[in-house]
Design an enzyme around this catalytic site. Sequence first.
Site, PDB file in Angstrom:
ATOM      1  N   GLU A 263      42.013  26.473  -3.554  1.00 46.29           N
ATOM      2  CA  GLU A 263      42.158  26.298  -5.250  1.00 46.29           C
ATOM      3  C   GLU A 263      40.711  26.418  -5.172  1.00 46.29           C
ATOM      4  OE1 GLU A 263      44.622  26.996  -5.984  1.00 46.29           O
ATOM      5  OE2 GLU A 263      46.015  26.075  -4.332  1.00 46.29           O
ATOM      6  N   CYS A 297      39.491  25.260 -13.990  1.00 44.41           N
ATOM      7  CA  CYS A 297      39.392  26.672 -13.332  1.00 44.41           C
ATOM      8  C   CYS A 297      40.032  27.708 -14.039  1.00 44.41           C
ATOM      9  CB  CYS A 297      39.722  25.950 -11.701  1.00 44.41           C
ATOM     10  SG  CYS A 297      41.418  25.683 -12.443  1.00 44.41           S
TER      11      CYS A 297
HETATM   12  P1  NAP Z   1      32.015  21.174  -5.311  1.00 39.60           P
HETATM   13  O1  NAP Z   1      31.304  21.265  -5.329  1.00 39.60           O
HETATM   14  O2  NAP Z   1      32.960  22.289  -4.558  1.00 39.60           O
HETATM   15  O3  NAP Z   1      33.087  20.032  -4.926  1.00 39.60           O
HETATM   16  C1  NAP Z   1      34.828  19.686  -5.129  1.00 39.60           C
HETATM   17  C2  NAP Z   1      35.492  18.435  -4.300  1.00 39.60           C
HETATM   18  O4  NAP Z   1      34.519  19.217  -2.649  1.00 39.60           O
HETATM   19  C3  NAP Z   1      34.707  17.053  -4.529  1.00 39.60           C
HETATM   20  O5  NAP Z   1      35.104  16.019  -4.113  1.00 39.60           O
HETATM   21  C4  NAP Z   1      33.261  17.248  -3.496  1.00 39.60           C
HETATM   22  O6  NAP Z   1      32.393  16.325  -3.346  1.00 39.60           O
HETATM   23  C5  NAP Z   1      33.732  17.396  -2.379  1.00 39.60           C
HETATM   24  N1  NAP Z   1      32.556  18.566  -1.208  1.00 39.60           N
HETATM   25  C6  NAP Z   1      31.688  19.064  -1.300  1.00 39.60           C
HETATM   26  N2  NAP Z   1      30.887  19.366  -0.240  1.00 39.60           N
HETATM   27  C7  NAP Z   1      31.785  19.428   0.393  1.00 39.60           C
HETATM   28  C8  NAP Z   1      31.540  19.104   1.749  1.00 39.60           C
HETATM   29  N3  NAP Z   1      30.919  20.151   2.563  1.00 39.60           N
HETATM   30  N4  NAP Z   1      32.110  18.551   2.873  1.00 39.60           N
HETATM   31  C9  NAP Z   1      33.780  17.781   2.054  1.00 39.60           C
HETATM   32  N5  NAP Z   1      34.328  18.314   0.980  1.00 39.60           N
HETATM   33  C10 NAP Z   1      32.678  18.707   0.302  1.00 39.60           C
HETATM   34  O7  NAP Z   1      33.198  21.621  -7.113  1.00 39.60           O
HETATM   35  P2  NAP Z   1      32.914  21.008  -8.532  1.00 39.60           P
HETATM   36  O8  NAP Z   1      31.520  21.254  -8.811  1.00 39.60           O
HETATM   37  O9  NAP Z   1      33.190  19.125  -7.959  1.00 39.60           O
HETATM   38  O10 NAP Z   1      34.583  21.430  -9.066  1.00 39.60           O
HETATM   39  C11 NAP Z   1      34.389  22.869 -10.808  1.00 39.60           C
HETATM   40  C12 NAP Z   1      35.138  23.562  -9.145  1.00 39.60           C
HETATM   41  O11 NAP Z   1      36.220  23.530  -8.995  1.00 39.60           O
HETATM   42  C13 NAP Z   1      34.759  25.337 -10.131  1.00 39.60           C
HETATM   43  O12 NAP Z   1      34.475  26.237  -8.997  1.00 39.60           O
HETATM   44  C14 NAP Z   1      36.433  25.072 -10.439  1.00 39.60           C
HETATM   45  O13 NAP Z   1      36.508  26.111 -10.540  1.00 39.60           O
HETATM   46  C15 NAP Z   1      36.840  24.843  -8.952  1.00 39.60           C
HETATM   47  N6  NAP Z   1      37.815  24.079  -9.450  1.00 39.60           N
HETATM   48  C16 NAP Z   1      39.244  24.848  -8.669  1.00 39.60           C
HETATM   49  C17 NAP Z   1      40.954  23.830  -9.214  1.00 39.60           C
HETATM   50  C18 NAP Z   1      42.109  25.695  -9.057  1.00 39.60           C
HETATM   51  O14 NAP Z   1      43.311  24.888  -9.049  1.00 39.60           O
HETATM   52  N7  NAP Z   1      41.550  26.860  -8.584  1.00 39.60           N
HETATM   53  C19 NAP Z   1      40.651  23.173  -9.604  1.00 39.60           C
HETATM   54  C20 NAP Z   1      40.106  22.757 -10.021  1.00 39.60           C
HETATM   55  C21 NAP Z   1      38.572  23.035 -10.004  1.00 39.60           C
HETATM   56  P3  NAP Z   1      31.466  15.832  -3.998  1.00 39.60           P
HETATM   57  O15 NAP Z   1      31.677  15.583  -5.762  1.00 39.60           O
HETATM   58  O16 NAP Z   1      30.682  14.104  -4.094  1.00 39.60           O
HETATM   59  O17 NAP Z   1      30.226  15.927  -4.213  1.00 39.60           O
END
Ligand code: NAP
Length: 526
Positions: A263, A297
Amino acid sequence: MDTATSAFGSSASPAGLQGVVPRLTRRVAAASGKTTTATAPFTGASLAELPESSADDVAAAFERARAAQRSWAALSPPERAEPFLRFHDLVLERQREILDIIQWETGKARRHAFEEVYDAACGTLYYARQAPRLLRPQRAAGAVPGATRTYHRRAPKGAVSVITPWNYPLALPVADAVPALLAGNAVVAKPDTQTALSALWAVETAIEAGLPEDLWIPVIGSPGEIGDALIDNADYVSFTGSSPVGAEIAQRAAGRLIGFSAELGGKNPAIVCSDADLDWTVDGVQRASFSNAGQLCISMERIYVHESVYDEFAERFADSARGMELNADFDYTADMGSLTYRKQLDRVAAHVDDARTKGAEILAGGRVRDDVGPMFYEPTVMAGVAPTMDACAAETFGPVVSLYRFSDEDEAVAAANATDYGLNASVWTRDTARGRRLAERIEAGTVNINEGYGAAWASYGAPMGGMKRSGLGRRHGSEGLLRYTESQTVASQHFVGLGGTPGMSAQTLSTVMTASARLMKRFRIR
Ligand code: NAP
């Protein structure tokens, strides 16, 4: 129950929260004694010391989870649903505590924290009630009608990784872990570190509601340390986060041939038609744009308005944005809260400054509000945003929207679809049939008519997720549950073997089978 006041006393200090931190963190799989700190967005002060997991801790968590999963999977789906029916009640009963925790961790307004409480309760109830039906074995037509009896069943994957971001720290871990558990899996959950307490609260509450230990194990740590272990030890990965990280994780999961759902991000469009009810639309688009300070999101970042109503809409919408109350209070008075991370504030400010410098008009907002709190930013409405500006196509993920004028619907649909994302969209019109026609032309996993995001999101029986670079797979509905299962077909043969009767020649068998194929078509047996 008074949910409009803090459970922890003074709203100016997180001291009261310290009492719950040891209770919540004791289940984190972390043996090294290393810790990391979460800070309070409302004040910038330190909020909680959290244990940090290593890659070995993650591997050990999966081992424990697998051991617990075997007896869990042996229960019937209605038995597995029981703790989740109680979880629903506990979430609603104890909302004051979790509302405070969410506000402390994210800086969001209480009204937006409440959306998480409501979602965690109602999404859980949907699956607790529906999982037994959705998981029931199904009969299928057999190879030889009457002689082959076939059914297929859903077996759990095993141990599932659920990785979630910081913006909805209660709702998202619950939305993805609960169906996995109900399908008979165990879950190792990695919430974002800054907002881990909310996910830990959900785990603690589920165990109090009767979920056996070790089925939902939280780990906390940086992606560099535990990211790979979360994929390499899992039987399935459910990821919510940004599109680039989603693509990275997809590659690693593909290398192991394990299932994966994602997602991801969005740059969601709203189309305001010439016949839109402007009272309703201004109010609805305001909520759709500034809920959770735009760190949602599925929030709207691009608003396409028909030229016949553009001027009136722009004036009223900008007025409503300017009138929004920003505060850091633990009650329902704020219309919008703080951003959660400094990096998010910097990104929002950079998008607005870039647009301003390149000639966009700021109709409302456009300023950091550190007089309210260190990471507050005004609800911001821009016009004249051009493709050369960062805010035009890249996800801002903050309280910033751009208005665009259109003259016909084809133009609006083409503009709405002119992005790599395809998560959510909305259409505003008095004519629902027209809204549906437009909706079906928009490349987005969900489209809301006369609502920004809540109508589709909270339709728990319908799938929710992204097209294009906004995701892979769906949460909610049957797909949101069945993604966590393997289908297994069981077929038994009776009376007649597939090799014909004993002694039958291959030529006779082929003649009989040809005739039977024709008969089955004629009598619509196949
Ligand atoms: P992110 O940087 O992709 O991180 C999301 C989660 O993944 C965090 O827990 C992060 O850990 C972890 N993570 C990052 N790199 C990883 C890897 N290589 N392996 C395993 N886990 C990893 O996203 P964000 O900036 O936190 O969140 C915002 C984004 O999420 C936006 O683009 C938003 O649109 C999207 N989002 C989508 C939805 C949906 O339902 N479509 C819902 C909510 C948010 P850390 O935090 O410890 O870095």
